[in-house]
Design a protein around this motif. Structure first.
Motif, PDB file in Angstrom:
ATOM      1  N   HIS A 197     -20.363 -27.312 -55.661  1.00 11.29           N
ATOM      2  CA  HIS A 197     -21.144 -27.845 -56.774  1.00 11.29           C
ATOM      3  C   HIS A 197     -22.429 -27.032 -56.943  1.00 11.29           C
ATOM      4  O   HIS A 197     -23.542 -27.546 -56.782  1.00 11.29           O
ATOM      5  CB  HIS A 197     -21.435 -29.324 -56.546  1.00 11.29           C
ATOM      6  N   THR A 198     -22.256 -25.792 -57.322  1.00  8.86           N
ATOM      7  CA  THR A 198     -23.325 -24.816 -57.214  1.00  8.86           C
ATOM      8  C   THR A 198     -23.388 -23.854 -58.392  1.00  8.86           C
ATOM      9  O   THR A 198     -22.355 -23.530 -58.987  1.00  8.86           O
ATOM     10  CB  THR A 198     -23.130 -24.010 -55.907  1.00  8.86           C
ATOM     11  N   ASP A 199     -24.589 -23.378 -58.687  1.00 11.14           N
ATOM     12  CA  ASP A 199     -24.823 -22.352 -59.695  1.00 11.14           C
ATOM     13  C   ASP A 199     -25.289 -21.055 -59.046  1.00 11.14           C
ATOM     14  O   ASP A 199     -25.932 -20.221 -59.690  1.00 11.14           O
ATOM     15  CB  ASP A 199     -25.871 -22.822 -60.712  1.00 11.14           C
ATOM     16  N   ALA A 200     -24.978 -20.860 -57.803  1.00  7.81           N
ATOM     17  CA  ALA A 200     -25.447 -19.681 -57.079  1.00  7.81           C
ATOM     18  C   ALA A 200     -24.863 -18.399 -57.669  1.00  7.81           C
ATOM     19  O   ALA A 200     -23.789 -18.397 -58.274  1.00  7.81           O
ATOM     20  CB  ALA A 200     -25.068 -19.785 -55.606  1.00  7.81           C
ATOM     21  N   ILE A 201     -25.593 -17.304 -57.480  1.00 11.54           N
ATOM     22  CA  ILE A 201     -25.078 -15.982 -57.832  1.00 11.54           C
ATOM     23  C   ILE A 201     -24.660 -15.280 -56.538  1.00 11.54           C
ATOM     24  O   ILE A 201     -24.911 -15.774 -55.435  1.00 11.54           O
ATOM     25  CB  ILE A 201     -26.125 -15.143 -58.590  1.00 11.54           C
ATOM     26  N   TYR A 202     -24.018 -14.132 -56.683  1.00 15.26           N
ATOM     27  CA  TYR A 202     -23.447 -13.426 -55.531  1.00 15.26           C
ATOM     28  C   TYR A 202     -24.460 -13.211 -54.415  1.00 15.26           C
ATOM     29  O   TYR A 202     -24.163 -13.460 -53.241  1.00 15.26           O
ATOM     30  CB  TYR A 202     -22.864 -12.084 -55.973  1.00 15.26           C
ATOM     31  N   LEU A 219     -12.406 -24.097 -54.918  1.00 18.09           N
ATOM     32  CA  LEU A 219     -12.666 -22.888 -55.705  1.00 18.09           C
ATOM     33  C   LEU A 219     -12.336 -23.105 -57.179  1.00 18.09           C
ATOM     34  O   LEU A 219     -11.298 -23.665 -57.515  1.00 18.09           O
ATOM     35  CB  LEU A 219     -11.844 -21.727 -55.148  1.00 18.09           C
ATOM     36  N   TYR A 220     -13.225 -22.635 -58.052  1.00 23.35           N
ATOM     37  CA  TYR A 220     -13.185 -22.727 -59.513  1.00 23.35           C
ATOM     38  C   TYR A 220     -13.708 -24.057 -60.040  1.00 23.35           C
ATOM     39  O   TYR A 220     -14.084 -24.148 -61.217  1.00 23.35           O
ATOM     40  CB  TYR A 220     -11.775 -22.484 -60.084  1.00 23.35           C
ATOM     41  N   SER A 221     -13.741 -25.092 -59.230  1.00 28.17           N
ATOM     42  CA  SER A 221     -14.204 -26.391 -59.715  1.00 28.17           C
ATOM     43  C   SER A 221     -15.682 -26.569 -59.387  1.00 28.17           C
ATOM     44  O   SER A 221     -16.093 -26.441 -58.226  1.00 28.17           O
ATOM     45  CB  SER A 221     -13.393 -27.521 -59.068  1.00 28.17           C
ATOM     46  N   ALA A 222     -16.490 -26.870 -60.410  1.00 30.14           N
ATOM     47  CA  ALA A 222     -17.924 -27.160 -60.254  1.00 30.14           C
ATOM     48  C   ALA A 222     -18.673 -26.008 -59.604  1.00 30.14           C
ATOM     49  O   ALA A 222     -19.418 -26.195 -58.640  1.00 30.14           O
ATOM     50  CB  ALA A 222     -18.128 -28.452 -59.472  1.00 30.14           C
ATOM     51  N   MET A 223     -18.501 -24.802 -60.139  1.00 34.82           N
ATOM     52  CA  MET A 223     -19.229 -23.650 -59.598  1.00 34.82           C
ATOM     53  C   MET A 223     -19.344 -22.554 -60.647  1.00 34.82           C
ATOM     54  O   MET A 223     -18.616 -22.534 -61.643  1.00 34.82           O
ATOM     55  CB  MET A 223     -18.540 -23.114 -58.345  1.00 34.82           C
ATOM     56  N   ALA A 241     -16.383 -15.369 -53.778  1.00 28.63           N
ATOM     57  CA  ALA A 241     -15.267 -15.765 -52.922  1.00 28.63           C
ATOM     58  C   ALA A 241     -14.300 -14.607 -52.704  1.00 28.63           C
ATOM     59  O   ALA A 241     -13.749 -14.434 -51.604  1.00 28.63           O
ATOM     60  CB  ALA A 241     -14.530 -16.950 -53.540  1.00 28.63           C
ATOM     61  N   TYR A 242     -14.118 -13.792 -53.747  1.00 31.07           N
ATOM     62  CA  TYR A 242     -13.216 -12.654 -53.634  1.00 31.07           C
ATOM     63  C   TYR A 242     -13.883 -11.460 -52.950  1.00 31.07           C
ATOM     64  O   TYR A 242     -13.240 -10.720 -52.205  1.00 31.07           O
ATOM     65  CB  TYR A 242     -12.724 -12.247 -55.022  1.00 31.07           C
ATOM     66  N   LEU A 243     -15.165 -11.269 -53.201  1.00 34.38           N
ATOM     67  CA  LEU A 243     -15.860 -10.099 -52.666  1.00 34.38           C
ATOM     68  C   LEU A 243     -16.161 -10.203 -51.173  1.00 34.38           C
ATOM     69  O   LEU A 243     -16.203  -9.190 -50.471  1.00 34.38           O
ATOM     70  CB  LEU A 243     -17.164  -9.879 -53.441  1.00 34.38           C
ATOM     71  N   GLU A 250     -10.706 -23.109 -50.487  1.00 33.22           N
ATOM     72  CA  GLU A 250      -9.721 -24.173 -50.646  1.00 33.22           C
ATOM     73  C   GLU A 250      -9.478 -24.371 -52.127  1.00 33.22           C
ATOM     74  O   GLU A 250     -10.390 -24.190 -52.948  1.00 33.22           O
ATOM     75  CB  GLU A 250     -10.208 -25.471 -49.991  1.00 33.22           C
ATOM     76  N   ILE A 251      -8.241 -24.707 -52.495  1.00 33.42           N
ATOM     77  CA  ILE A 251      -7.911 -24.903 -53.905  1.00 33.42           C
ATOM     78  C   ILE A 251      -7.122 -26.201 -54.087  1.00 33.42           C
ATOM     79  O   ILE A 251      -6.345 -26.591 -53.227  1.00 33.42           O
ATOM     80  CB  ILE A 251      -7.115 -23.720 -54.492  1.00 33.42           C
ATOM     81  N   ILE A 252      -7.372 -26.843 -55.225  1.00 31.52           N
ATOM     82  CA  ILE A 252      -6.613 -28.034 -55.609  1.00 31.52           C
ATOM     83  C   ILE A 252      -5.388 -27.529 -56.373  1.00 31.52           C
ATOM     84  O   ILE A 252      -5.450 -27.251 -57.574  1.00 31.52           O
ATOM     85  CB  ILE A 252      -7.445 -28.968 -56.505  1.00 31.52           C
ATOM     86  N   ALA A 253      -4.277 -27.402 -55.684  1.00 30.16           N
ATOM     87  CA  ALA A 253      -3.083 -26.780 -56.271  1.00 30.16           C
ATOM     88  C   ALA A 253      -2.198 -27.816 -56.962  1.00 30.16           C
ATOM     89  O   ALA A 253      -0.982 -27.852 -56.758  1.00 30.16           O
ATOM     90  CB  ALA A 253      -2.306 -26.031 -55.199  1.00 30.16           C
ATOM     91  N   ASP A 254      -2.815 -28.638 -57.812  1.00 29.87           N
ATOM     92  CA  ASP A 254      -2.036 -29.632 -58.550  1.00 29.87           C
ATOM     93  C   ASP A 254      -1.480 -29.079 -59.846  1.00 29.87           C
ATOM     94  O   ASP A 254      -0.784 -29.782 -60.581  1.00 29.87           O
ATOM     95  CB  ASP A 254      -2.862 -30.890 -58.817  1.00 29.87           C
ATOM     96  N   GLY A 255      -1.795 -27.803 -60.159  1.00 29.68           N
ATOM     97  CA  GLY A 255      -1.322 -27.202 -61.400  1.00 29.68           C
ATOM     98  C   GLY A 255      -2.131 -27.611 -62.605  1.00 29.68           C
ATOM     99  O   GLY A 255      -1.829 -27.195 -63.723  1.00 29.68           O
ATOM    100  N   ILE A 256      -3.176 -28.409 -62.392  1.00 34.17           N
ATOM    101  CA  ILE A 256      -4.023 -28.901 -63.481  1.00 34.17           C
ATOM    102  C   ILE A 256      -5.451 -28.411 -63.283  1.00 34.17           C
ATOM    103  O   ILE A 256      -6.037 -27.788 -64.172  1.00 34.17           O
ATOM    104  CB  ILE A 256      -3.986 -30.444 -63.551  1.00 34.17           C
TER     105      ILE A 256
END
Length: 402
Positions: A197-202, A219-223, A241-243, A250-256
């Motif tokens: 739940h963050t607005d951080a930069i690299y 990952l991808y949610s609330a960031m 996360a990639y760099l 962790e990912i919510i792999a619900d497809g939604i």
């Protein structure tokens, strides 16, 4: 007492391969043997896997509720029912997760955890509490209650950690004032620090990683992603996360929460050894669609469950997942094209490594805890075994026999 078990005629899933027609022996809650052939095992209760898969039990390191209950309800019954609910879907171990709240409510929840942990015999095992918040960026709060969001308070978190030793991970926004000190303190206490739940930069994420933050929460949610500040572009948490090679996600792999292309991207760039599948499930998991509540059943946030996900009533944002662990694995295989062995690794060995329990859990190895699931090609759960005890079976006679 736990019986000695023999599971045979199944396809045993390991991180590297599938052993066809394999046999697994369990004694005193531990795995004692794994073989590609049938083995004589006098005195055991035999379970015919009927050609289905035999895999390590699923480990969900981020879950809020299920079966109509939430960990924030503050009752032992809620904890136990959530554990039983998710065991039906293959989860053998979980990290109960809180929401942003007042300190007193958090301390109460931690105390209830200790009572529930001592009584939990028929559901997913608890691996410590995950404190999600309240140290978040207001702009990325998502469905978290804004009344309780605040900056890290050393007096507060030191008191909480001194009063409870059941906290295993804590998620926070690393760009907040005092967040780096907070991360260092968590690590000094053996608690996993996670970015959320963050607005951080690299640059802020990198510094946080160097100070002990080693996991990206959902990952991808609330960031933040790529943003502009004074016309200049900055990489956000997603790119970080990639760099940062050593950063787990962790990912919510619900497809939604993540559409298939993003599920594929995470798998391609982070790989199964750095990616954990989580449900992030709220109380409506395992329940019919309709109105529900995120957080405490009396004072939480009202949500509506439709399209396979929980949403805020105005439908402006997702408000939590209703996924179960079996569907996460199925989705990674069926819509993200991930091999079954890798999909299973992402919800067994990888979360075990992240939580520091890989010596006991996460793979079918002699000497490890007998946490086992049996499932078919569609990842429908046949049997769930926790520490050598059958806690769920599609076929009740298997439990009676055991």
């Amino acid at each position: 007492m736990r019986p000695n078990l023999k599971i045979y005629n199944g396809n045993i899933v390991t991180p590297n391969r599938i052993i066809p027609g394999g046999t697994l022996l369990i004694s005193n809650g531990k795995i004692t043997a794994v073989s590609a052939e049938d083995m004589d095992a006098p005195g055991t209760v035999a379970i015919d896997a009927e050609g289905k898969y035999i895999a390590p039990g699923f480990i969900d390191i981020h879950v809020h509720g299920g079966g109509g209950h939430d960990f924030m309800d503050g009752s032992v019954d809620a904890f136990l029912e959530i554990a039983r609910t998710h065991a039906r879907y293959g989860t053998t171990a979980m990290v109960p997760t809180t929401l942003t709240c007042e300190k007193e409510d958090l301390l109460h929840t931690l105390a209830i955890y200790e009572q529930a942990h001592a009584q939990n015999r028929n559901g997913s095992q608890f691996l410590g509490m995950h404190i999600e918040g309240p140290y978040f960026a207001m702009s990325q709060r998502g469905a978290q209650d804004k009344r309780y969001i605040r900056k890290p308070d050393p007096a507060e978190y030191r008191e909480i950690l001194s009063k409870s030793n059941v906290i295993s991970r804590w998620s926070a926004a690393p760009e907040l004032e005092g967040a780096l000190e907070f991360g260092r303190y968590l690590r000094s206490k053996g608690v996993l620090a996670a970015v959320a739940h963050t607005d951080a930069i690299y640059e802020e994420v990198l510094e946080a990683y160097e100070q002990g933050y080693s996991l990206i929460t959902h990952l991808y949610s609330a960031m933040s992603g790529v943003t502009r500040r004074n016309a200049f572009r900055y990489a956000g948490v997603i790119e970080s996360a990639y760099l940062i090679d050593g950063m787990d996600v962790e990912i919510i792999a619900d497809g939604i929460h993540l559409p298939p292309p993003l599920m594929k991207l995470v798998y391609k760039l982070k790989g199964p050894a750095r990616t954990a599948l989580i449900t992030d499930a709220m109380r409506a998991s395992g329940m019919p669609p309709g109105e529900s509540m995120l957080g405490h059943y009396r004072s939480g946030t009202k949500v509506i469950v439709e399209d396979g996900v929980a949403k805020l009533p105005d439908r402006s944002a997702f408000a939590g997942s209703v996924a179960t662990a079996d569907r996460l694995v199925y989705n990674m295989i069926s819509i993200a094209g991930v091999p079954l062995t890798d999909a299973v690794t992402m919800i067994t060995a990888t979360p075990a490594n992240i939580m520091g329990v890989s010596a006991q859990k996460g793979s079918l190895v002699p000497g490890k805890d007998a946490d086992v699931v049996i499932f078919d090609e569609q990842i429908n759960i046949d049997t769930t075994i926790v520490n050598g005890r059958i806690v769920y079976s599609r076929y009740p006679q298997k439990i009676l026999e055991a």
